[in-house]
Structure formats: C-alpha cells, structure tokens
Design an enzyme around this catalytic site. Structure first.
Site, PDB file in Angstrom:
ATOM      1  N   HIS A 118      -5.046  -4.957   2.614  1.00 28.67           N
ATOM      2  CA  HIS A 118      -4.925  -3.691   1.900  1.00 28.67           C
ATOM      3  C   HIS A 118      -3.607  -2.974   2.216  1.00 28.67           C
ATOM      4  O   HIS A 118      -2.956  -2.449   1.343  1.00 28.67           O
ATOM      5  CB  HIS A 118      -6.114  -2.801   2.267  1.00 28.67           C
ATOM      6  CG  HIS A 118      -6.182  -1.564   1.439  1.00 28.67           C
ATOM      7  ND1 HIS A 118      -6.889  -1.516   0.250  1.00 28.67           N
ATOM      8  CD2 HIS A 118      -5.611  -0.356   1.594  1.00 28.67           C
ATOM      9  CE1 HIS A 118      -6.745  -0.325  -0.280  1.00 28.67           C
ATOM     10  NE2 HIS A 118      -5.988   0.415   0.519  1.00 28.67           N
ATOM     11  N   GLU A 161      -5.624   2.956  -8.467  1.00 30.34           N
ATOM     12  CA  GLU A 161      -6.089   2.371  -7.218  1.00 30.34           C
ATOM     13  C   GLU A 161      -7.553   1.970  -7.313  1.00 30.34           C
ATOM     14  O   GLU A 161      -8.320   2.572  -8.043  1.00 30.34           O
ATOM     15  CB  GLU A 161      -5.903   3.371  -6.087  1.00 30.34           C
ATOM     16  CG  GLU A 161      -6.005   2.723  -4.722  1.00 30.34           C
ATOM     17  CD  GLU A 161      -5.365   3.597  -3.659  1.00 30.34           C
ATOM     18  OE1 GLU A 161      -4.256   3.264  -3.204  1.00 30.34           O
ATOM     19  OE2 GLU A 161      -5.980   4.606  -3.294  1.00 30.34           O
ATOM     20  N   HIS A 217     -11.441   1.141  -5.834  1.00 29.78           N
ATOM     21  CA  HIS A 217     -12.440   1.474  -4.812  1.00 29.78           C
ATOM     22  C   HIS A 217     -13.677   0.616  -5.077  1.00 29.78           C
ATOM     23  O   HIS A 217     -14.782   1.119  -5.247  1.00 29.78           O
ATOM     24  CB  HIS A 217     -12.771   2.968  -4.843  1.00 29.78           C
ATOM     25  CG  HIS A 217     -12.724   3.576  -3.480  1.00 29.78           C
ATOM     26  ND1 HIS A 217     -13.486   4.646  -3.093  1.00 29.78           N
ATOM     27  CD2 HIS A 217     -11.989   3.248  -2.392  1.00 29.78           C
ATOM     28  CE1 HIS A 217     -13.217   4.950  -1.833  1.00 29.78           C
ATOM     29  NE2 HIS A 217     -12.319   4.117  -1.385  1.00 29.78           N
ATOM     30  N   ARG A 240      -4.951  12.383  -4.354  1.00 27.84           N
ATOM     31  CA  ARG A 240      -4.083  12.739  -3.222  1.00 27.84           C
ATOM     32  C   ARG A 240      -2.775  11.965  -3.247  1.00 27.84           C
ATOM     33  O   ARG A 240      -1.723  12.499  -2.917  1.00 27.84           O
ATOM     34  CB  ARG A 240      -4.820  12.513  -1.887  1.00 27.84           C
ATOM     35  CG  ARG A 240      -5.872  13.557  -1.603  1.00 27.84           C
ATOM     36  CD  ARG A 240      -6.399  13.480  -0.178  1.00 27.84           C
ATOM     37  NE  ARG A 240      -7.155  12.267   0.101  1.00 27.84           N
ATOM     38  CZ  ARG A 240      -8.394  12.025  -0.303  1.00 27.84           C
ATOM     39  NH1 ARG A 240      -9.047  12.922  -1.011  1.00 27.84           N
ATOM     40  NH2 ARG A 240      -8.998  10.889   0.017  1.00 27.84           N
ATOM     41  N   ASP A 241      -2.856  10.689  -3.684  1.00 22.83           N
ATOM     42  CA  ASP A 241      -1.626   9.906  -3.773  1.00 22.83           C
ATOM     43  C   ASP A 241      -0.620  10.584  -4.700  1.00 22.83           C
ATOM     44  O   ASP A 241       0.590  10.434  -4.530  1.00 22.83           O
ATOM     45  CB  ASP A 241      -1.921   8.507  -4.339  1.00 22.83           C
ATOM     46  CG  ASP A 241      -2.220   7.506  -3.228  1.00 22.83           C
ATOM     47  OD1 ASP A 241      -1.699   7.681  -2.120  1.00 22.83           O
ATOM     48  OD2 ASP A 241      -2.977   6.556  -3.488  1.00 22.83           O
ATOM     49  N   GLN A 261     -18.222   6.954   3.335  1.00 20.59           N
ATOM     50  CA  GLN A 261     -17.427   8.158   3.111  1.00 20.59           C
ATOM     51  C   GLN A 261     -18.066   8.981   2.004  1.00 20.59           C
ATOM     52  O   GLN A 261     -18.402   8.465   0.945  1.00 20.59           O
ATOM     53  CB  GLN A 261     -16.026   7.795   2.653  1.00 20.59           C
ATOM     54  CG  GLN A 261     -15.263   6.984   3.644  1.00 20.59           C
ATOM     55  CD  GLN A 261     -14.573   5.842   2.959  1.00 20.59           C
ATOM     56  OE1 GLN A 261     -15.074   4.742   2.904  1.00 20.59           O
ATOM     57  NE2 GLN A 261     -13.406   6.110   2.405  1.00 20.59           N
ATOM     58  N   ASP A 281      -0.696  11.464   2.142  1.00 18.29           N
ATOM     59  CA  ASP A 281      -2.140  11.614   2.279  1.00 18.29           C
ATOM     60  C   ASP A 281      -2.647  10.606   3.297  1.00 18.29           C
ATOM     61  O   ASP A 281      -2.005   9.604   3.574  1.00 18.29           O
ATOM     62  CB  ASP A 281      -2.816  11.351   0.936  1.00 18.29           C
ATOM     63  CG  ASP A 281      -2.593   9.924   0.470  1.00 18.29           C
ATOM     64  OD1 ASP A 281      -1.424   9.578   0.244  1.00 18.29           O
ATOM     65  OD2 ASP A 281      -3.566   9.166   0.372  1.00 18.29           O
ATOM     66  N   SER A 301     -12.249   9.418   6.814  1.00 19.67           N
ATOM     67  CA  SER A 301     -12.707  10.710   6.286  1.00 19.67           C
ATOM     68  C   SER A 301     -11.769  11.143   5.176  1.00 19.67           C
ATOM     69  O   SER A 301     -10.564  10.887   5.233  1.00 19.67           O
ATOM     70  CB  SER A 301     -12.726  11.763   7.395  1.00 19.67           C
ATOM     71  OG  SER A 301     -13.772  11.508   8.287  1.00 19.67           O
ATOM     72  N   ASP A 339      -0.139  -0.938 -11.961  1.00 18.99           N
ATOM     73  CA  ASP A 339      -1.061  -2.064 -12.120  1.00 18.99           C
ATOM     74  C   ASP A 339      -2.037  -2.112 -10.965  1.00 18.99           C
ATOM     75  O   ASP A 339      -1.732  -1.726  -9.846  1.00 18.99           O
ATOM     76  CB  ASP A 339      -0.297  -3.385 -12.206  1.00 18.99           C
ATOM     77  CG  ASP A 339       0.487  -3.677 -10.934  1.00 18.99           C
ATOM     78  OD1 ASP A 339       0.598  -2.768 -10.071  1.00 18.99           O
ATOM     79  OD2 ASP A 339       0.991  -4.791 -10.782  1.00 18.99           O
TER      80      ASP A 339
END
Ligand SMILES: Nc1ncnc2c1ncn2[C@@H]1O[C@H](COP(=O)(O)OP(=O)(O)O)[C@@H](O)[C@H]1O
Ligand SMILES: [Mg+2]
Lengths: 731, 89, 229, 89
Positions: free
Chosen positions: A48, A92, A94, A115-116, A239, A267, A312, A491
């Site tokens: 990652h 992104e 998840h 946040r990014d 989370q 972030d 977190s 992408d």
C-alpha cells in the site's frame, strides 16, 4: 524498548515482511529492529505505501502536460483550470474494510479521500464513487450494497460535499471481495496550494483532529507477544468514521490555510502517524523527533507501537513555520478539535521517537526509503481471444432484448443509489447523477468541472491492454458528451495477487493500455492508487482499473445533457460502427441475452476516438446539438432509450440494419446527438473525417423501429424497477 | 405495544459499541453536556435499546435464543457492537 | 431587508442559503457563529440546513440548546421572521419555536431528490409571492423529515391554517405516493401562530438558479425582500 | 472510558418513545425481522441507551438527579420521549 518484544520469525511474518525484506531491514539498521521499528518498516514497505509491485510500471504512465501543476507523488494531483484556480483530485480504494464492515468501511473511505484533497489547500466540491459488488444472487451482496451506499451517503452528506456520480457493477468475481473506490475533486487558488515535503530543522510538528485510538491497527499486533494478555481489550478494531469531526477539520484547515503559518501538511491516512511523519520528513530530506507522550490518545495505556500504527480517522499532521503554534492552536480550539505539538524537525535524517523519556525508535529515514523494495515481478501476457463473429450470436426481437437489458443489474437505473447521496449541497451541481458526467459549477462563475468514473472490467479481463485503453477513453468520451474539454485522470488499479504471473500480466498490460490512451488523448494521469491482492480463496476479481476523469466547461450555458429536448428533432449517430455487423464480443447483449462471456472486447481506435470526440465537443459548444450521449454498455438502443427516458420523449428509428450487433454492439468512440440542424452536424463530421448517419427522429412516447414499438412507460418501469425491487427483497 | 396481551413475553435488547470502537455520538453528547454546564461528566457512550414483543412465545429460554439470533442477523452489527438480551413477561 | 444566517458546527447549507438570499437582496448576508451572543438587528434569521453536531443524539437537539437559540427565540417572540430549513426546521422544533418533531423517514433512508409541494397559504412574508394551490418543485435532502405531532396539535395546525406546504402529486393531490418520508398529513412545512416563523424540510435555496435546473424556490426569497424591505 | 477509576459512578439512561408516538425505526425493524423469517415478532420499539460516567460524583442520589436534569435539558425530547435513569457504581 519496553517489555518482551522479541523479534521472532513468527513476528516478522505476521508483519508481512519476507525473509529477503527482513534481511534488508538488518542491512539498513545494522542491528535488529525493535517492535516499533519493525512495525514502521512493515508499514512503509507494505504494498500500500511502497507500491513495490507496481512502481516499475506506474513510472511509464504519462503524467505531464502544460496544465499539470502537480502530478503523482503528492496527496492528490493538481491541474490548472484557468483564472488562477486549480482542480485537485484523486481516487482511492477502501475495498477490504468495506467487505468487513460495509458502512464504516465505505464511510471512512470517503473521509480518507476528502483529506487527501483538502490537505493540499482545496475545498472539496464533489465526491464520486466507483463500486463493484458480487453476483446479486450471492447471499452477501444485498447487505453489502445497502451498507456501502449508506456509508458513502452517511459520510458525504454530513460533511456537506455533494456526491455527484460514480458507477456500480455486479459480477460474481467480486463475491468475496467488493471494490469501493472513492474520488474527491477540490478547488484551490493556485497560489495557495500546500505540499507535504517537510523543511526547516526545529520547526514544530503538530497533530490536529481527533484523538488516536486502537483503530485498524495492523492485524499483526494480535500475534505479537506483547498483546497476549488482555487481548480482548486490545483487539484491533474497525475504524469508525466521524464525519462531523471531518467537517470541522475541513473548516479549520481552510481557515488555517488563509494564514501564513503552514510549512507543509499531510493527512494521516493508512498507517496514520507512521506514513505521514515518515513521508513528510523523507520528501524534505529531514529528520523528525516525536514525543509519543504528547500524542492525543483516546484510550488508556496506548503504546508507541499502537500510536504509530493506528488508523484512527480525521487526523492531520502539520509542520508549522517557527513560532506559529499559537495562531494555529487558536483556530483548532475554535473548531473544538485536538491540537498538540508532538515534536520537531531535525537535520539528522533520522526518525526518533521518545516515550517516557526513553528512545523507542531510531531509524535512518533516507536509507529506509531508498531500500524500500521494488519488484520486477514475472508476468505473462493474457491470452487474447479471437474476435467473435457477430453473425453467430443469438438474435432475439429487439424489443425483448432491449427490455431485458434496460432492467439488467449492470444497466438498471442507479437512482436507488444516488438518491441516498446529497448531490445538491453547495448549490453548484449543474448536472446531477444520471447523465454522462456530473457537472459541478466553479463557485460564483459560469465555468464548471465535468467529472466521471469509468471502467469496463469484463473488457479488461478479456484483453487488459484494450480494456485499459477503453477505460480511459470512456471517461474522455463521457466528459466530451457534456461538452467539456477533458484535462486529466486519476486511476485506481484494483487487481488480484501480483505474485501470480497472469495477474501481474493484467497489471502490466492494463497500465500500458492506460498510458497509450492518455498519450493519444493528451490526458495525463495526475494521481492514483493501487489495490492488489483482491482475491478470495485464490480466485481473483475481474481486473478493474477504475479511471476518474476531470474536464472543464468554459461556458456552462453550452452544457449538453442526454435528455431529448423536443419532438421533431433529428437523431444522428456519430462515429464508426464495425462495418460488418457491429461488435458483440464481451458485450452486455452477449452476456445477458445470449448467456456468454467471450470474444475479444471492442478495440479502441484512439485516433478515431479523438477525432469523433473533438467534433462532438465543438458541435456542443457551437450550440448545434440539443442532446448528446455516448454509447457504452448495451450499445445503440440502450443509449437511445436512456435519452428518451431522460426527456420523456420517444423516437422513431430508421436507416439501421436490424441485427443485434448494430443495435446492441459496443463499438467504441461513438455518440448520439439530436439536432434541429442535421445538415450542419453532418457537414462538421464529414469534414473531420468521422462517419455520421441520420438514424431517426424524436417523436411521441414510444421507441419504434422496423415495424415494432415499445412504450417509454414500459421501458421506464424495467429500468427503474430492478434496483429498488432487489434491495427491498428480504435480506 | 406491550400494553395489553396476557402471557406477553418481551425481550429487552441492549446494543453497545465494543470496547475501543470510536463513539462519535457519545463524544459529541459529552461535549454538549459540558457546554450546557454539566461539568462533572467524564464520558458518554451511546447505544441502542430495543424492545421486541414475542406474543406467541411463552418459553423464556427459547425466546432469548430467538432474539439473540435476531441480534446476529439484524439488530446488532457484530463487527463493532455487542448485544445483550433479557427476557421478561 | 437585513438577514442573518446562523452557523452551527456541522451546518452545511449556510453558504447556500446566504447565496440565495444575496441574489434576492442584492447584498451579502450576515453570518453568525453559534457562539456569537450579539445578534444584530435583522428582519430575518435563517437557521440553515446541514448536520449540526453531526445529527448525533437527535437531529437538531444539540444546536437547539446552544445559547444563540435563546436569543433567536426572543427575537421570534418579538416578530422577527425566522426560517428554518431542513436541519434548521429540526432545530427550531427542538427549540420549541414550532410544534411537532421530525422523525426518521418511514423507509429509514436518506433521500435527496426534487419533490412537489402544494402551497397551502400565501398570507405570510415567506409565501406572499405564491398562490394557494401552486405546485412547486423543490429538492429535499434528509433522513429525518417525517413530521409528527399528536392529534391535538395536528388539529390545531389544520384549524389555524398553519400548514405551509404539503407533499403532493403534479396535479396537487395529497397522496401517500407523493409523500417522500411518511409525514403526517403530508406536511412539508409549518408556521407558528403568527406566521412569522416557518420551518420546512424542502430546500427552496437549491432551486433558485436556472443552472441548477429550476427556480421555484426563488419567489420565497423575493417575497421576503419585498415584504420586509 | 469507564475502564479504570475507582468510585466511578455511572448512570444508565434509557430513552424510549412515549406511547402513541410513531416509531418508524421500530416498525422498519419489525418488518425486516418478518422478512428474515422471524415470524413470531409482535412489535418492536427502538430507543436509546446512554451511559454517562460521573467520576467526581460518589453520592448516588445526587448523581441520579443530575442525570435526570441532563435528560430534560438534552438527552431526551420530553415531548415524545420518556427517560429513566439508574445509577450504578
Ligand atoms: N455509485 C454511484 N453513485 C452515484 N451515481 C452513480 C453511481 N453509479 C452510477 N451513477 C450514475 O449513474 C449514471 C449512469 O452510470 P453509468 O452507466 O456508469 O454511466 P456511463 O455509461 O455514462 O458511464 C451516471 O450519471 C453515474 O454517475
Ligand atoms: Mg456515458
């Protein structure tokens, strides 16, 4: 370091480091790491964070253009959109967390991508989501759809950023591994963009946002000696997102960014404090010293290991200019967020962590980053399938085929999804979900951004290179279809296990295809994300390189939509259809009507793509067309139906050969337009060397062709019914 | 509900967040209570309380296991929540 | 007309309503942070939509108990117009400016879409530019918009003609199918007795601009400006 | 929270809808339980369960009245909800 944290082979393995990698750790350090250090290595060298399997290939992607301000490498990519403004965006994944806990997994995915984007100084103005679920008949699918959609809505709605579009596919390959890809687009002043490279020895390192808990800590912690006692209490936890805090964090950061106190900011994403502090220091060639006792913690007794690896949510790391702590503190206190100075930059090039007066970590930053593994994994090209002869495909009467397709899971209306998203807040959504691309006005102006996400995984599976090209081309086409000038993409490469040569082959070829399309279309990659190991029990997902495209509309008044506007207008098909009888290989018609998934996918001719798109765009801008829609899943008749349903006006079709390949084939690079002035449209297309044909006229409340007709009401019912009916069935 | 009916077996279900799971609601409530001047509040956790009527069930043990099944299937999100079931008449 | 918009932590339609007001008034609106104790002398106070305090506990509950709401109540009692939209409606009912409560939507889901509402009153400063019976297209975006009040309260509202808007069909019929959230009597908005306080779930500010697909909401702001000029 | 600390007085608060007040959540849950094949369910009501820590308070009676004040001020909407407070150590 404290206590019994012996680094046994078992501990190393549970931290995901191979024997080779651990050897490299020993070389870098010249000694054994302690547990905190091992945790940091494992995170920084994870797929990652390090992109170790994909880096070699990602480097081949085109990432520059005169309008690119910042390409891949920062938290998000930045492009110049004129008038001193920049668009900042990224997508992104998840995936894994969303399978375990769909609501929170998806929600925190949205939070993370927001946040990014705002960490770079952009106010988020739009969210998108590209979702892939398993077979609708799989017992888990419904629950996952419900949870993911509610989670995306729950987070996005609360933070007040409109969720304006996305995509949803179903396929059995995602049964045990769904994909949740979230994209955020933000808007910034070009002279107020913030980066993450730390500078200035002595500058304070500041932690803001929520407190740190034991959320999402590396599963490895479970197995390590330190956590055996009390393991119930210390179990790694899912989370949970707190969108309310995120909203406050956005406002506080926006306010802070108006002052002149930030040196750099990032972030805390995956592997929170570790990757943020490490990456900031590494990028700036700095060292960092942190006092772990100063980290705001939500739970008692947290160890430095836990603090460094906690995921977190709703936290940021900021390097302030010297002496600016008070200015910053005041702002975060006003927004009732945690604020703590947790350390300072050094010029030692080392990451030093102190806890209770002891040094619990002392790592050389540069060597660790330099030594980060990069693999040239073996790969084999995907065996290509022969093109399918369309004439060999089962032919059913078009009304029947059309109705089936309009109600099939991959084409049925996604209204059930997007009505759960606030897609109007901020009052700039000029084109809502349901069209080719979302259009979001640049606040207080008459210009707008167009945004879309696309990928056709079944094409990529059959031919990763063509499929990669197609995904990029489809976003370009969707932006074009609303009248926008496509500018750049992000992408999100979702694939299976790269250690299998066939999968690595998919990755390599898809990246090559993406790169080729980007080059041909002058449409660079400015950010992205890689998600690998998407497999269950050894069976991989369809290769899914989701592409998010962004374009600009210079005059909102010229925006096109898919809806037929009036009766009596001419419908034209622009772009080339396979001259024999249309392309049915890997089409939805083939899958849904003929029950087959085979053949080569439709090839994308990038030269033609560009020509046909440029003509369409200039016709839209010139006000020559009244509606526009690109052809995608389901081909011509599905596209016509979508236009008719959106405008509630029917259509009489003509000049088409009644063959499934012509009516439902998925040849690329094609658009439908309506116009009052067919002559002008034809002349423009011909001049550009793009084929064009009049195929009908808008009229009535039905679709008619070759002596048969279907009422719009019935098509609408088929189209709208599937999703809500599916979701309402007992769980 | 529960008003009339003899022999009415009822289950009281408490659903709470597992230890360590962030509780944004509880946190916000705690904050608001401080704002309203309730200074002595140390922490707040918010959960759900659900009453389920089982009019056809008179066997309490069976009722309990049935409601526990409901918790697993729907009422609680067992990834992040705990549940407890108490059956009363 | 002078207007102020109150901003709570988590409000997110504050900028939107301010912009819609600015279009009608011709100048910017005052934004008040919830901790401001000095509420300036204004003709209209707007409690905007969003997720004040994250909608945690009960929608609007925490905002309703913030100090500035005491001042809003005082102003409302003196006749200052108060408009609560969406979360703002939830806040002012929690604060007791209007009767009833907004419960969870009957199907439990958040819903964002255009709905049709029938104008039931044109006697207020808010609705003066509409005619009774007009059918407006206005977006909603909420998970808790299911208006509930006990029978006595409902009767009082109906008897006093204090229902401002009702969810309806394109021809103005009040049907269950036209009701997006389960509200009693299809209520989309209610007045106080003096018709100086209006709470409504639909967002008139969201359709007050041709680029956003409609302008039915615009007349509310124009009416306020004319009436309170 | 609540993990350590001696003398920690804690209040358990139940907030339930008053009789006659619509409960869309309870209804939807009931419906979903039927859909899942839990046939014997007669009615479901959903309320809240809140735990409030009062680390500085050791007098239980005082704690109770304090938390009741919190209910009136914020935790419950007394137009539609009832509350009950139980104090434990
Ligand atoms: N997950 C989603 N969230 C929001 N909107 C969605 C989602 N999935 C699909 N949509 C919207 O539905 C419409 C149709 O999607 P799609 O069939 O993928 O369009 P296209 O073929 O033009 O790319 C688009 O406007 C898209 O934005
Ligand atoms: Mg399209």
């Amino acid at each position: 370091m404290n206590k019994v944290s012996a680094i046994t082979p078992e501990v190393i393995k549970t931290h995901g480091l191979s024997d080779d990698e651990y050897k490299r750790v020993l070389e870098v350090l010249g000694r054994e790491p302690n547990l905190v250090e091992l945790g940091i290595f494992s995170v920084m060298w994870s797929e990652h964070c390090s992109y170790k399997s994909s880096k070699k290939w990602l480097k081949t992607l085109p990432t520059t253009a005169p309008w690119v301000i910042c390409g891949p490498g920062e938290n998000a990519g930045v492009i110049d959109i004129g008038e001193g403004l920049a668009a900042i965006f990224k997508m992104e994944s998840h995936n894994h967390p969303s399978f375990i806990e769909p609501y929170q997994g998806a929600a925190t995915g949205v939070g993370g991508i927001l946040r990014d984007v705002f960490t770079m100084g952009a106010r988020p103005i739009a969210n998108m989501n590209a979702l892939r679920f398993g077979d609708p008949k799989h017992p888990k699918t419904r629950h996952l759809v419900a949870g993911v959609v509610a989670g995306i809505g729950g987070y996005g709605n609360c933070v007040g950023v409109p969720t304006v579009g996305g995509e949803v596919n179903f396929h059995a390959s995602y049964n045990g591994n769904i994909l949740v890809n979230a994209m955020t687009v933000g808007l910034a002043q070009q002279d107020k963009i913030f980066y993450s490279a730390a500078a200035g020895a002595g500058n304070p390192v500041v932690y803001v946002g929520s407190k740190t808990g034991r959320d999402g800590i590396h599963g490895a912690t479970m197995a390590s000696a330190e956590f055996d006692a009390n393991s119930e209490e210390k179990r790694p936890t899912v989370q949970v997102g707190d969108p309310f805090t995120e909203k406050l964090l956005i406002e506080a950061c926006m306010e802070l960014m108006q002052t002149d106190v930030i040196q750099s900011i990032q972030d805390m994403g995956a592997a929170g404090l570790t990757s943020s502090s490490f990456e900031m220091a590494s990028k700036g060639g700095m060292g960092v010293e942190l006092d772990m006792n100063a980290v705001p913690c939500r739970e008692e007794g947290m160890t430095p290991y836990e603090m460094m690896l906690s995921e977190s949510q709703e936290r940021m790391l900021i390097i302030l200019k010297p002496g600016k702590e008070d200015v910053a503190r005041k702002i975060f206190e006003k927004w009732e967020l945690d604020f703590a100075v947790i350390g300072h930059l050094t010029d030692t090039g080392r990451m030093v962590l102190k806890f209770n007066g002891e040094t619990v970590c002392d790592l050389p930053i540069d060597p660790l980053a330099q030594a980060s593994p990069e693999y040239d994994r073996p790969w084999v090209p995907t065996v290509k399938q022969a093109a399918l002869a369309s004439a060999s495909v089962k032919d059913v009467p078009w009304p029947e085929a059309l109705k089936t397709l309009m109600g099939c899971p991959d084409i049925a209306s996604r209204r059930w999804v997007w009505e759960q998203y606030d897609h109007m807040v901020m009052m700039d959504t000029a084109q809502r979900p349901g069209g080719d691309a979302a259009v979001v006005r640049i606040h207080r102006s008459n210009r707008a951004l167009a945004i879309t996400t696309d990928c056709t995984p079944r094409y990529v599976k059959a031919d990763p290179f063509e499929g990669g090209k197609q995904a990029v081309a489809e976003t370009w086409r969707n932006l074009t279809a609303v009248g926008a000038r496509p500018l750049a993409i992000t992408d999100n490469l979702n694939f299976g296990n790269p250690q299998k040569p066939e999968i690595m082959g998919q990755i390599v070829e898809a990246i090559k295809g993406i790169g080729e399309a980007c080059k041909a279309l002058d449409y660079p990659v400015i950010s992205g994300n890689v998600s690998l190991y998407n497999e269950t029990d050894g069976s991989p997902i369809l290769p899914t390189p989701a592409i998010g495209g962004v374009g600009i509309l210079d005059d909102l008044d010229t925006m096109a939509t898919v809806a037929f506007k009036a009766e009596g207008e001419t419908l034209l098909l622009i772009g080339q259809t396979n001259e024999k009888d249309g392309w049915l290989g890997q089409s939805l018609y083939l899958r849904e009507i003929a029950g087959q998934e085979k053949g080569a996918p439709p090839p994308v001719d990038l030269v033609h793509e560009r020509k046909s798109g440029d003509v369409v765009r200039s016709l839209i801008r010139g006000g020559k067309v009244t509606a526009c829609h690109d052809l995608a899943d389901g081909g011509l008749l599905v596209a016509v139906t979508e236009m008719a349903l959106a405008g509630n006006i029917g259509c009489r079709l003509e000049n088409l050969v009644a063959k499934p390949g012509v009516l439902f084939g998925e040849d690329q690079g094609r658009y439908l337009v309506t116009t009052k002035d067919a002559g002008t449209v034809e002349a423009a297309a011909k001049q550009a060397g793009v084929s064009v044909s009049r195929i009908g006229a808008t009229t009535g409340k039905a679709l008619s062709f070759a002596g048969q007709s279907v009422e719009l009401a019935e098509l609408r019912r088929m189209h709208e019914e599937w999703f809500p009916a599916y979701m309402a069935a007992p769980k | 509900m529960s008003e009339s009916s003899e022999k009415n077996v009822k289950a009281k279900v408490h659903i709470t967040l597992k230890n360590g799971v962030l509780d944004p609601q509880g946190k916000a409530v705690e904050h608001a209570l401080h704002g309203l001047g309730f200074g002595g509040v140390g922490g707040v956790r918010q959960g759900k309380y659900i009453e389920v009527d089982l009019p056809q069930q008179s066997d309490k043990a069976k009722a309990k296991s049935q409601v526990e099944d409901m918790c697993k299937a729907l009422l609680a999100n067992t990834v992040i929540e705990n549940y407890s079931v108490e059956v009363v008449d | 007309m002078k207007a102020a918009v109150i901003v709570f932590p988590g409000s997110n339609c504050d900028r939107d309503i301010a912009l819609a007001l600015e279009q009608s008034i011709g100048k910017p609106t005052t934004m008040l942070w919830h901790q401001d104790t000095n509420v300036p002398d204004v003709d209209l106070i707007v409690v905007p939509g969003g997720f004040s305090y994250g909608d945690y506990l009960r929608c609007g509950a925490m905002a309703a108990h913030s100090p500035i709401m005491r001042e809003v109540k005082r102003r409302a009692d003196k006749g200052t117009r108060v408009l609560g939209i969406c979360n703002g409606f939830q806040i002012i009912t929690e604060a007791g400016l209007l009767p009833g409560v907004l419960m969870r939507n009957k199907d439990l889901k958040y819903v964002c879409k255009d709905v049709l509402v029938k104008v039931e009153d044109s006697q207020s400063a808010f609705t003066a530019k509409y005619k009774v019976g007009d059918v407006l297209r206005i977006p909603i975006g909420h998970a808790e918009g299911n208006y509930f009040a006990d029978e006595a309260t409902l009767k009082e509202l109906e008897d006093q003609g204090r229902v401002a808007f009702r969810y309806c069909t394109p021809t103005g019929e009040i049907t269950d199918a036209a009701n997006p959230n389960g509200s009693q009597h299809n209520i989309a908005g209610v007045f106080n007795k003096a018709r100086t306080v209006l709470g409504m779930m639909p967002h008139p500010e969201r359709l007050a601009d041709k680029h956003l697909g409609g302008t039915d909401g615009r007349a509310m702001f124009d009416a306020l400006v004319e009436t309170l000029a």
